[in-house]
Design a protein around this motif. Structure first.
Motif, PDB file in Angstrom:
ATOM      1  N   ALA A   1      -2.106   5.287  -7.149  1.00  0.00           N
ATOM      2  CA  ALA A   1      -3.368   4.685  -7.609  1.00  0.00           C
ATOM      3  C   ALA A   1      -4.512   5.688  -7.590  1.00  0.00           C
ATOM      4  O   ALA A   1      -5.661   5.332  -7.852  1.00  0.00           O
ATOM      5  CB  ALA A   1      -3.725   3.480  -6.746  1.00  0.00           C
ATOM      6  N   ASP A   2      -4.200   6.950  -7.276  1.00  0.00           N
ATOM      7  CA  ASP A   2      -5.181   8.036  -7.290  1.00  0.00           C
ATOM      8  C   ASP A   2      -6.161   7.964  -6.127  1.00  0.00           C
ATOM      9  O   ASP A   2      -7.284   8.450  -6.216  1.00  0.00           O
ATOM     10  CB  ASP A   2      -5.955   8.045  -8.624  1.00  0.00           C
ATOM     11  N   VAL A   3      -5.738   7.349  -5.031  1.00  0.00           N
ATOM     12  CA  VAL A   3      -6.567   7.342  -3.822  1.00  0.00           C
ATOM     13  C   VAL A   3      -6.474   8.728  -3.183  1.00  0.00           C
ATOM     14  O   VAL A   3      -5.411   9.354  -3.172  1.00  0.00           O
ATOM     15  CB  VAL A   3      -6.076   6.258  -2.831  1.00  0.00           C
ATOM     16  N   ALA A   4      -7.598   9.211  -2.664  1.00  0.00           N
ATOM     17  CA  ALA A   4      -7.643  10.548  -2.064  1.00  0.00           C
ATOM     18  C   ALA A   4      -6.630  10.657  -0.921  1.00  0.00           C
ATOM     19  O   ALA A   4      -6.483   9.731  -0.113  1.00  0.00           O
ATOM     20  CB  ALA A   4      -9.051  10.836  -1.549  1.00  0.00           C
ATOM     21  N   LEU A   5      -5.948  11.799  -0.859  1.00  0.00           N
ATOM     22  CA  LEU A   5      -4.898  12.008   0.132  1.00  0.00           C
ATOM     23  C   LEU A   5      -5.415  11.795   1.551  1.00  0.00           C
ATOM     24  O   LEU A   5      -4.741  11.174   2.383  1.00  0.00           O
ATOM     25  CB  LEU A   5      -4.317  13.419  -0.004  1.00  0.00           C
ATOM     26  N   GLU A   6      -6.600  12.288   1.828  1.00  0.00           N
ATOM     27  CA  GLU A   6      -7.194  12.146   3.160  1.00  0.00           C
ATOM     28  C   GLU A   6      -7.328  10.677   3.555  1.00  0.00           C
ATOM     29  O   GLU A   6      -7.045  10.281   4.685  1.00  0.00           O
ATOM     30  CB  GLU A   6      -8.568  12.828   3.179  1.00  0.00           C
ATOM     31  N   VAL A   7      -7.746   9.858   2.597  1.00  0.00           N
ATOM     32  CA  VAL A   7      -7.912   8.421   2.847  1.00  0.00           C
ATOM     33  C   VAL A   7      -6.549   7.757   3.030  1.00  0.00           C
ATOM     34  O   VAL A   7      -6.366   6.912   3.913  1.00  0.00           O
ATOM     35  CB  VAL A   7      -8.689   7.749   1.695  1.00  0.00           C
ATOM     36  N   VAL A   8      -5.580   8.153   2.207  1.00  0.00           N
ATOM     37  CA  VAL A   8      -4.234   7.582   2.303  1.00  0.00           C
ATOM     38  C   VAL A   8      -3.619   7.868   3.669  1.00  0.00           C
ATOM     39  O   VAL A   8      -3.068   6.962   4.316  1.00  0.00           O
ATOM     40  CB  VAL A   8      -3.314   8.150   1.191  1.00  0.00           C
ATOM     41  N   GLU A   9      -3.719   9.112   4.115  1.00  0.00           N
ATOM     42  CA  GLU A   9      -3.127   9.484   5.402  1.00  0.00           C
ATOM     43  C   GLU A   9      -3.772   8.715   6.553  1.00  0.00           C
ATOM     44  O   GLU A   9      -3.088   8.212   7.452  1.00  0.00           O
ATOM     45  CB  GLU A   9      -3.273  10.996   5.626  1.00  0.00           C
ATOM     46  N   SER A  10      -5.096   8.615   6.507  1.00  0.00           N
ATOM     47  CA  SER A  10      -5.808   7.896   7.573  1.00  0.00           C
ATOM     48  C   SER A  10      -5.461   6.416   7.564  1.00  0.00           C
ATOM     49  O   SER A  10      -5.203   5.806   8.609  1.00  0.00           O
ATOM     50  CB  SER A  10      -7.318   8.079   7.386  1.00  0.00           C
ATOM     51  N   PHE A  11      -5.416   5.818   6.367  1.00  0.00           N
ATOM     52  CA  PHE A  11      -5.140   4.391   6.226  1.00  0.00           C
ATOM     53  C   PHE A  11      -3.737   4.044   6.711  1.00  0.00           C
ATOM     54  O   PHE A  11      -3.547   3.123   7.520  1.00  0.00           O
ATOM     55  CB  PHE A  11      -5.309   3.983   4.764  1.00  0.00           C
ATOM     56  N   THR A  12      -2.740   4.775   6.231  1.00  0.00           N
ATOM     57  CA  THR A  12      -1.359   4.455   6.594  1.00  0.00           C
ATOM     58  C   THR A  12      -1.092   4.710   8.082  1.00  0.00           C
ATOM     59  O   THR A  12      -0.315   3.977   8.708  1.00  0.00           O
ATOM     60  CB  THR A  12      -0.369   5.252   5.731  1.00  0.00           C
ATOM     61  N   ALA A  13      -1.754   5.730   8.633  1.00  0.00           N
ATOM     62  CA  ALA A  13      -1.585   6.002  10.072  1.00  0.00           C
ATOM     63  C   ALA A  13      -2.123   4.842  10.895  1.00  0.00           C
ATOM     64  O   ALA A  13      -1.495   4.403  11.875  1.00  0.00           O
ATOM     65  CB  ALA A  13      -2.294   7.300  10.450  1.00  0.00           C
TER      66      ALA A  13
END
Length: 480
Positions: free
Chosen positions: A41-53
């Motif tokens: 969905a083109d979410v920033a990698l930094e946000v994805v990593e923080s969210f999933t963690a």
């Protein structure tokens, strides 16, 4: 915009619910599916990593506390919903009004983000709440920007301060500064300053925006960003934050078909809340951004709160009271009433958008996409081709009248017949509800429906009289 993301979330949780008892491995697999969906969905990698963690950590912590028989999948779903709401900003933030009017709002952003139209939408939004806004034409670079602001300002009944013609002529800083003095003298409670944009971030753009900021000391600086430009939206926002600074974000073009990652990234990476969202081309397609409602829509739970608010705005209180009184008094619901409701529905926007706010709308995606928006217009044309008497009493609709109505509406007689048949059935259903019955498939006495009438007990069955005179006397109580 989030259809693809919603579909992937639905698939991940559908698989999780099918497992019943959930293990740590199940949570890990679900988190990986969510991670992939967010990246696509083109979410920033930094946000994805923080969210999933965060999701994985909190889910595992919660799993150890869940008792047998608990709906474990729902508990994990709630964790995701909470975290998704957080990265979208946590909660809605409203405009900070100046202690001494006018409240000054400065709009900034790149060219093409939709600042000028957004300025009119924002002005209309606060005008409807009793404010007296004025728009300021400080974009003096883009061709016809001043004229465009004057046109959209006139369309919403908001004055525009435009002493310079634009098209490269005039000083935007002086215009903005003079606008504050003018608004104060004319007792405007709000000033909305439309500034110039560029096709890309450059020092000239930043210097002009900084100069306007320093000249008007805005109470709010709103960064307007096109939600369809993906990761560039985040990079541009960070550049504006470092250069000019801003207090909140406005997302435009949320009705587009882009992947939508900007909306999920920008609040988390800039630390600034998304305050408003523009969801269409109409002036009315604009509202406060509610993170919890957006999270709900992404997760397929719909947005009933926004739907209810739009209905409340569209349906006039007096009309609703009149219909309620008619229902209670036993009067028939007429085609005039029906037409009034169709007009109100038209004010709410496209039916596709409205249906998309319902829970489980993702499962109806194909039907929603295929919904014929013009059907409402065609129905209205048939009713409007009738005389007042015909709308009140369908019994007078003989063959010649129906032919005349069809001709006037540009429809077939069969279309008129179909509408009459459906409406007659609806009238019968309303009578049934009023008399205590229920709609098909719906139990009587539900909240919002008339209570079912209490049924009187059947008369007691008469006991047979004894043929013996003495026993009959005892039964009649004539012998003590």
């Amino acid at each position: 915009m989030f259809d693809s993301l919603s579909s992937k979330f639905a698939g991940a949780f559908g698989a999780l619910r099918a497992r019943g008892k959930i293990s740590e491995k199940d949570i890990e697999l679900t988190t990986l599916e969510i991670r992939q969906a967010l990246l696509e969905a083109d979410v920033a990698l930094e946000v994805v990593e923080s969210f999933t963690a965060q999701v994985q950590s909190k889910s595992l912590e919660l799993l150890s506390t869940l008792q047998a028989g608990t709906n474990q999948a729902q508990a994990i779903f709630d964790v995701v919903n909470q975290e998704l709401t957080e990265i979208l900003g946590g909660g809605a933030r409203r405009i900070r009004f100046a202690k001494k009017p006018p409240t000054v709002i400065m709009l900034a952003g790149l060219q093409g983000a939709g600042k000028t139209t957004l300025a009119a939408k924002l002005a209309k939004f606060y005008k409807d709440q009793g404010e007296t806004p004025i728009l300021v034409a400080s974009d003096l670079q883009r061709p016809n920007a001043v004229n465009q602001l004057q046109v959209v300002g006139a369309s919403v009944g908001v004055p525009v301060f435009a002493p310079e013609p634009g098209n490269g002529v005039g000083n935007p800083v002086i215009v903005a500064r003079d606008a504050i003095a003018f608004a104060t003298s004319k007792l405007h409670s709000m000033v909305i300053v439309d500034t110039a944009g560029r096709l890309g971030v450059d020092q000239e753009l930043m210097n002009e925006a900084i100069a306007i900021r320093d000249a008007v000391s805005p109470d709010e600086i709103l960064f307007v960003v096109d939600a369809m430009i993906g990761q560039d939206a985040v990079r541009t926002a960070q550049a504006f934050q470092d250069g000019v600074g801003f207090d909140g974000v406005v997302l435009t073009k949320l009705d587009g078909d882009a992947r939508g990652g900007a909306a999920l990234s920008i609040a988390a990476l800039t630390g600034r809340p998304i305050m408003f969202a523009s969801t269409g081309e109409k002036i009315s397609d604009f509202d406060i951004f509610y993170p919890e409602r957006m999270a709900s829509r992404i997760l397929g739970m719909g947005d009933v709160a926004t739907l209810a608010e739009q209905a409340k705005k569209a349906f006039d209180g007096d009309s609703a009271k009149k219909l309620e009184d008619k229902f209670l008094s036993g009067e028939d619901f007429t085609l005039d009433d029906f037409l009034e409701q169709l007009e109100a529905m038209s004010k709410m926007g496209s039916m596709g958008k409205l249906l998309g706010m319902l829970p489980g709308a993702g499962a109806m995606k194909k039907q929603i996409e295929n919904f014929d928006e013009s059907e409402i217009t065609r129905t209205k044309s048939i009713v409007q081709s009738m005389t007042p008497k015909e709308r009140r009493d369908l019994k007078v609709l003989n063959g010649s009248r129906r032919a005349r109505i069809a001709l006037g509406a540009g429809r077939k007689v069969s279309d008129v017949n179909a509408l009459v048949d459906k409406f007659t059935a609806a009238q019968k259903m309303m009578k049934q509800m009023r008399n205590g019955g229920s709609m098909p498939g719906m139990p009587a006495g539900m909240p919002g429906l008339p209570p079912a009438p209490s049924k009187t007990a059947p008369p007691a069955k008469k006991k047979s009289k004894s043929g013996n005179p003495a026993k009959r006397a005892l039964e009649n109580g004539t012998i003590s």
